[in-house]
Design an enzyme around this catalytic site. Structure first.
Site, PDB file in Angstrom:
ATOM      1  N   LYS A  15      -2.160  -1.444  -3.849  1.00  0.00           N
ATOM      2  CA  LYS A  15      -3.032  -0.270  -3.757  1.00  0.00           C
ATOM      3  C   LYS A  15      -2.218   1.001  -3.804  1.00  0.00           C
ATOM      4  O   LYS A  15      -1.214   1.076  -3.097  1.00  0.00           O
ATOM      5  CB  LYS A  15      -3.793  -0.358  -2.426  1.00  0.00           C
ATOM      6  CG  LYS A  15      -4.722   0.794  -2.164  1.00  0.00           C
ATOM      7  CD  LYS A  15      -5.362   0.625  -0.819  1.00  0.00           C
ATOM      8  CE  LYS A  15      -6.182   1.874  -0.529  1.00  0.00           C
ATOM      9  NZ  LYS A  15      -6.613   1.923   0.828  1.00  0.00           N
ATOM     10  N   LYS A  52       0.854  -1.188   0.000  1.00  0.00           N
ATOM     11  CA  LYS A  52       0.000   0.000   0.000  1.00  0.00           C
ATOM     12  C   LYS A  52       0.889   1.236   0.000  1.00  0.00           C
ATOM     13  O   LYS A  52       1.717   1.423   0.891  1.00  0.00           O
ATOM     14  CB  LYS A  52      -0.914  -0.010   1.231  1.00  0.00           C
ATOM     15  CG  LYS A  52      -1.789   1.239   1.315  1.00  0.00           C
ATOM     16  CD  LYS A  52      -2.817   1.140   2.405  1.00  0.00           C
ATOM     17  CE  LYS A  52      -3.613   2.425   2.505  1.00  0.00           C
ATOM     18  NZ  LYS A  52      -4.625   2.365   3.561  1.00  0.00           N
TER      19      LYS A  52
HETATM   20  N1  LIG Z   1      -6.453   2.879   6.203  1.00  0.00           N
HETATM   21  C1  LIG Z   1      -7.491   3.494   5.623  1.00  0.00           C
HETATM   22  C2  LIG Z   1      -7.776   3.280   4.180  1.00  0.00           C
HETATM   23  N2  LIG Z   1      -8.362   2.155   3.716  1.00  0.00           N
HETATM   24  C3  LIG Z   1      -8.616   2.352   2.369  1.00  0.00           C
HETATM   25  C4  LIG Z   1      -8.140   3.618   2.002  1.00  0.00           C
HETATM   26  C5  LIG Z   1      -8.222   4.284   0.663  1.00  0.00           C
HETATM   27  C6  LIG Z   1      -9.276   3.804  -0.265  1.00  0.00           C
HETATM   28  C7  LIG Z   1      -9.581   4.708  -1.399  1.00  0.00           C
HETATM   29  O1  LIG Z   1      -8.939   5.753  -1.622  1.00  0.00           O
HETATM   30  O2  LIG Z   1     -10.517   4.368  -2.144  1.00  0.00           O
HETATM   31  C8  LIG Z   1      -7.585   4.188   3.140  1.00  0.00           C
HETATM   32  C9  LIG Z   1      -7.050   5.561   3.137  1.00  0.00           C
HETATM   33  C10 LIG Z   1      -5.711   5.856   3.646  1.00  0.00           C
HETATM   34  O3  LIG Z   1      -4.853   5.001   3.798  1.00  0.00           O
HETATM   35  O4  LIG Z   1      -5.497   7.039   3.934  1.00  0.00           O
END
Ligand SMILES: NCc1[nH]cc(CCC(=O)O)c1CC(=O)O
Length: 334
Positions: A257, A203
């Site tokens: 992601k 991520k």
């Molecule tokens: N941990 C939180 C989380 N879980 C999914 C997303 C993002 C999903 C999206 O942008 O569609 C995030 C945001 C972040 O890490 O700030």
């Protein structure tokens, strides 16, 4: 592959196998189907509430009763899984993020409601403290630093409550070190032998999460950025090391992601590990396609289908996408 076996023009004419929809179908290498989709949804308090998310045209925050309706609709369309994200009231956000492991928090209430309604759909949940943390971070903040090990203890409590509520697939999105092993051990100890872990392993610290943070009400709360725990977009080898680490700790499935700017990572992960691999087409990717479509600058439906097919071509087994119900309707012809 014996590329030198390719005869020169005109013996070989690539346009022969592109000449009609029938022939194109015969030589098509990848397919997109409803079974590839996981639908992320936003849950909020109240009853009979459908509240549009401004930066994500077509996406709403739904109260628990409406989430049940959405889950039923998704199941009827053949979508295998729904993923719950809570929009937490600011009054419930604290430095210790205790709402995260409240058995009756919004996410757990929505899980039980879907379960109680007897709907045949897998439920996925998000493990991270950001919806509940007054600093807007995925972990505890002490003296301006996000502390790892104490956060992992909290994530374990959060994950166990989600499993108790009836979640099938737990998705740790926090990027702390050691959380997959700790959650897996706790699940086994509590008797949750079948609860799956889909780790947000690779991520990245991305600007494409902006609309999501609006949707869950975290934009205002977030102090600083997430670069000390989420990955540097410049890195690729590190993604493989993270995936290997999470698999060794008990992840059943892994995720990359965001999605579209990271298809090279998806391909490397699939080629290297041959495990169930998912990509998250995140909020900013969705917003870009929708914004351009609403302006008449691109054909939104075609761009949606093309973007999702490309995840399959890159090696993904499935995609988390806000387009899930729209794609499913299109693919099912309803
Ligand atoms: N941990 C939180 C989380 N879980 C999914 C997303 C993002 C999903 C999206 O942008 O569609 C995030 C945001 C972040 O890490 O700030």
């Amino acid at each position: 592959m014996p590329f030198n076996a390719q005869a020169p023009f005109p013996t070989t004419r690539f346009r022969r196998t592109r000449q009609s929809p029938q022939i194109r179908a015969l030589v098509q290498e990848n397919t997109l189907s409803v079974g590839d989709l996981i639908w992320p949804v936003f849950v909020r308090d109240g009853e009979n509430v459908v509240e549009p998310v401004q930066s994500m045209p077509g996406v709403n925050r739904l109260s628990v009763d409406k989430i049940v309706d959405a889950a039923r609709e998704a199941a009827d369309l053949g979508i295998p899984a729904i993923c719950l994200f809570p929009y937490t009231d600011a009054s419930l956000k604290t430095p210790d993020s205790a709402e995260a492991w409240n058995p009756n928090n919004l996410s757990n209430r929505a899980t039980r409601a879907i379960r109680d309604a007897g709907i045949d759909i897998a439920i996925m949940s998000d493990v991270a403290l950001d919806p509940y943390n007054s600093d807007g971070h995925d972990g505890f903040v002490v003296d301006g630093k996000i502390i790892n090990d104490e956060t992992v203890d909290a994530l374990v409590k959060q994950a166990i409550e989600q499993a108790r509520a009836g979640v099938d697939i737990i998705g740790p999105s926090d990027m702390m070190d050691g959380r997959i092993g700790a959650i897996r051990a706790a699940l086994e100890a509590e008797g949750f032998r079948d609860t799956m872990l889909l780790s947000y392993s690779a991520k990245y610290a991305s600007a494409f999460y902006g609309p999501f943070r609006d949707a869950v009400g975290a934009s205002g709360a977030l102090k600083g950025d997430k670069t000390t725990y989420q990955m540097n977009p410049a890195n690729s080898d590190e993604a493989l090391r993270l995936i290997e680490r999470d698999l060794s700790e008990g992840a059943d499935m892994v995720m990359v992601k965001p999605g579209m700017p990271y298809l090279d990572i998806c391909r490397r992960v699939k080629d290297t590990f041959a495990v169930p691999t998912y990509a998250y087409q995140v909020s900013g990717e969705y917003a870009m396609i929708q914004a351009a479509a609403l302006n008449g600058w691109i054909d939104g439906e075609k761009a949606m289908l093309e973007s999702l097919m490309c995840f399959k071509r890159a090696g993904c087994d499935g995609i988390l996408t806000y387009f899930a119900p729209a794609v499913a309707r299109k693919l099912q012809g309803v």
